[in-house]
Structures are given as C-alpha cells and as structure tokens.
Design a protein around this motif. Structure first.
Motif, mmCIF file in Angstrom:
data_model
loop_
_atom_site.group_PDB
_atom_site.id
_atom_site.type_symbol
_atom_site.label_atom_id
_atom_site.label_comp_id
_atom_site.label_asym_id
_atom_site.label_seq_id
_atom_site.Cartn_x
_atom_site.Cartn_y
_atom_site.Cartn_z
ATOM 1 N N TYR A 151 0.879 -1.222 -0.004
ATOM 2 C CA TYR A 151 -0.082 0.033 -0.016
ATOM 3 C C TYR A 151 0.804 1.176 -0.018
ATOM 4 O O TYR A 151 1.831 1.361 0.711
ATOM 5 N N VAL A 152 0.685 2.209 -0.713
ATOM 6 C CA VAL A 152 1.379 3.327 -1.082
ATOM 7 C C VAL A 152 0.562 4.586 -1.029
ATOM 8 O O VAL A 152 -0.399 4.790 -1.868
ATOM 9 N N SER A 153 0.831 5.352 -0.149
ATOM 10 C CA SER A 153 0.086 6.724 0.141
ATOM 11 C C SER A 153 0.726 7.809 -0.938
ATOM 12 O O SER A 153 1.783 7.979 -1.070
ATOM 13 N N ASN A 154 -0.303 8.310 -1.799
ATOM 14 C CA ASN A 154 -0.011 9.327 -2.673
ATOM 15 C C ASN A 154 -0.402 10.744 -2.207
ATOM 16 O O ASN A 154 -1.541 11.162 -2.280
ATOM 17 N N GLU A 155 0.624 11.470 -1.789
ATOM 18 C CA GLU A 155 0.416 12.783 -1.126
ATOM 19 C C GLU A 155 -0.585 13.957 -2.064
ATOM 20 O O GLU A 155 -1.311 14.488 -1.313
ATOM 21 N N LYS A 156 -0.019 13.910 -3.456
ATOM 22 C CA LYS A 156 -0.921 15.006 -3.933
ATOM 23 C C LYS A 156 -2.197 14.462 -4.759
ATOM 24 O O LYS A 156 -2.985 15.271 -5.216
ATOM 25 N N ASP A 157 -2.237 13.220 -4.572
ATOM 26 C CA ASP A 157 -3.516 12.566 -5.328
ATOM 27 C C ASP A 157 -4.552 12.215 -4.090
ATOM 28 O O ASP A 157 -5.906 11.863 -4.668
ATOM 29 N N ASN A 158 -4.476 12.386 -2.870
ATOM 30 C CA ASN A 158 -5.489 11.767 -2.100
ATOM 31 C C ASN A 158 -5.560 10.526 -2.187
ATOM 32 O O ASN A 158 -6.876 10.084 -2.270
ATOM 33 N N THR A 159 -4.701 9.640 -2.581
ATOM 34 C CA THR A 159 -5.073 8.202 -2.818
ATOM 35 C C THR A 159 -4.069 7.156 -2.039
ATOM 36 O O THR A 159 -3.053 7.726 -1.809
ATOM 37 N N VAL A 160 -4.484 5.844 -2.222
ATOM 38 C CA VAL A 160 -3.481 4.901 -1.818
ATOM 39 C C VAL A 160 -3.465 3.914 -2.904
ATOM 40 O O VAL A 160 -4.442 3.589 -3.321
ATOM 41 N N SER A 161 -2.205 3.634 -3.604
ATOM 42 C CA SER A 161 -2.057 2.654 -4.672
ATOM 43 C C SER A 161 -1.829 1.315 -3.758
ATOM 44 O O SER A 161 -1.376 1.003 -3.091
#
Length: 327
Positions: free
Chosen positions: A31-41
């Motif tokens: 699980y990867v948090s994406n700071e600018k997209d407000n998502t988790v990959s």
C-alpha cells in the motif's frame, strides 16, 4: 489405472498446483500513500503492478498496518485525522483523533496505543485505537516528525526537525525524560529488532546517528558520499533494518539512491540507484524485497534484498510518500 484416468488425474493435479502456488507466492500486497492525489495505490507484489487505487483523505503521508494486518492507519495530514482503512473492503471505516497535521506515527507493541507526531503543534498525541480517544499528549521540540516505539514498549521516541533532537518519552510515565542531540533536521527513527540501538536520519545534516538505547548516547554517526552527486543533495530520510541484523537501508532523498549499510560494522557497503527523491521504505514480510517511494518520479522501486539490486519500478500516483506491505 487406465491411461485416460491417469491423464485426468495428472491434469487435475497440475490445475490444483497452478491454482494454489501463485496465491501463496502472490499474496503480499503493498500500500502506497500518494500525497498529491489523496489516494492509496494497491500493488500486487506477485505481479509487481498496481491493481487498485483507493480514495482517502487529504494529503495522506505516514501509513502503518495494524498488528493483525486487517487495517491500514493513514495520516490524512490536511484533514487533521488518522483514517482507518479496512483492507478487506478497501473502504475507510472510521477516523481517529490525531491532533493537528499528523505526519508520521508508530504503533505500540500492544497494538492499542498509536503515537502520532503533530508537526504544527509541537506535540506527540497518543491515541487509544480501540476506544478511538486521545489518552495523553506530550510536548516535544519544534516540528516533530519521526516516531518509533521500542520493541519492549518502554520507549516512544520522537525526532523534532528544528530542534534537531531525539525526545525519549517514558511510556509508563507519559513524559519526556531525556533528549539526544543529533545532526540537523532529523526525519525518521527506527529501533533495531532487539531494541538495543536506535537509528535516526538527519536530512540536512546528511547523516544517520546510531544511538545506544541504554545510555541514549550516539555510538556512531554515519556519513555518505556518492560519486558525481553534490553532498548537499544527500539527504537521509527513511530507514529500514533487516531482522537478522545484516543490513540497514537508508533513503537518501534527492540523491535518488538508497544506501546499504552493514549493520554490524556500521560501514556503507553500497548505493542503489532508484527513482527521484526517494523518501520512505518498507520490506515485504519475508524481507526478500524492499520497496521505496520516489516522490518526484511518482513511482516505487522494488529491490531484491539478497542481490542488492533493483528488480522493477512501478508507477503509482503523484508524490508517493508512505509504504506498508501486508502478507
């Protein structure tokens, strides 16, 4: 057994094997948090590709798994909350109080207390996860960020970026009882598996301090040098230590490399080229792979730990920040 029955039996066996072996091999999920997209990959580690993207709160940064590996805690920094993501459903099921601007946190070995660094308010907030309430707060230095809890649960440590200190919080007393001065802008802390040493990165100082837990004094400060890269671009951030005591891996930020340190001799043995502005790291549960979040290139590098080589780069969202890998 006739030839036909034998053939059918062998075919069934092969089908069974093909149905079970890949599941066992591919069960790990990152699980990867994406700071600018407000998502988790969500990355299938068997396929080494993103299989899902989950919408979460604003500016997700630090993430950590619950001890039973059923939940993912997410620092939604601009929402001033910690979100709890149920991994089975892929949905945020509730929020936890966190104090202002949560950035990084660490879970106590009891799985109950979550220690959260509040960057804007210079405190550490401690949350009782099952009860969803703040149990206490501790004043620390300016711009707190790194958090770690010792394996025996006695110590919670926080690094404050502007104060350039490690603050030692006695968990039972609920107060800071000592401070250790380190180099400029400490960003991350991690205890060794035995808990006898604490590793702390200093982003501006360009070093990693290895601190003896018993005395709370540094035993060595490790510097870095990469041919062709200016020294001021070598900015240590995330740290991961192998459980066998063999290696320490250190993300070097805009130097775009991960340093490999012999954790016994405390000497740098290699540098691995990864994506741009490498930030945080996490192992797969078997520690055969190490993942790095590369903020500017928007991807994750997957490193073979035994071979000390990069296997693959996986594109994720914008400004990937935190990473956690579940079995």
């Amino acid at each position: 057994m006739t030839r036909l029955r034998l053939a059918l039996s062998m075919t069934a066996g092969l089908l069974l094997a093909s149905a079970t072996l890949p599941q066992a091999a591919f069960a790990q999920t990152a699980y990867v948090s994406n700071e600018k997209d407000n998502t988790v990959s969500v990355i299938d580690m068997g396929k080494m590709e993103v299989v899902k993207t989950l919408k979460v709160g604003q500016r997700p940064r630090g993430i950590v798994l619950s001890h039973d590996r059923t939940k993912l805690y997410i620092c939604a920094s601009d929402d001033d909350t910690v979100q709890v993501l149920d991994l089975a459903s892929g949905k945020v099921v509730h929020n936890l109080p966190s104090g202002e601007d949560p950035e990084l946190f660490a879970l106590h070995p009891d799985g109950r207390l979550l220690f959260i660094a509040n960057e804007d308010s210079n405190v550490v907030t401690v949350v009782d996860v099952p009860d969803r309430r703040v149990t206490f707060q501790v004043d620390v230095g300016v711009e707190p960020e790194g958090m770690a809890v010792s394996p025996d649960g006695r110590w919670a440590v926080n690094t404050s970026e502007t104060t350039s200190m490690v603050h030692w919080i006695d968990v039972e007393k609920r107060q800071v009882v000592d401070n250790t001065l380190v180099d400029a802008r400490p960003r991350y802390a991690q205890f060794s598996k035995s808990g006898d040493r604490l590793w702390v990165s200093a982003e501006i100082g360009g070093t990693v301090a290895v601190i003896d837990t018993a005395t709370r004094k540094p035993v060595k400060t490790i510097g870095f040098a990469i041919k062709g890269i200016p020294k001021d671009r070598i900015q240590p951030v995330g740290i991961r230590l192998t459980d066998d005591g063999r290696y320490a891996f250190v993300a070097l930020g805009p130097a775009n490399h991960v340093a490999v340190i012999d954790a016994r001799s405390l000497e740098v043995v290699s540098y691995l080229l990864v994506g741009r502005r490498v930030w945080q790291l996490d192992f797969t549960p078997d520690q055969k792979r190490l993942l790095t979040t590369n903020g500017l290139s928007g991807d994750v590098s997957i490193i073979d730990v035994d071979k000390l080589s990069v296997l693959k780069t996986v594109k994720v969202g914008r400004y990937p920040w935190g990473v956690a890998v579940a079995p």
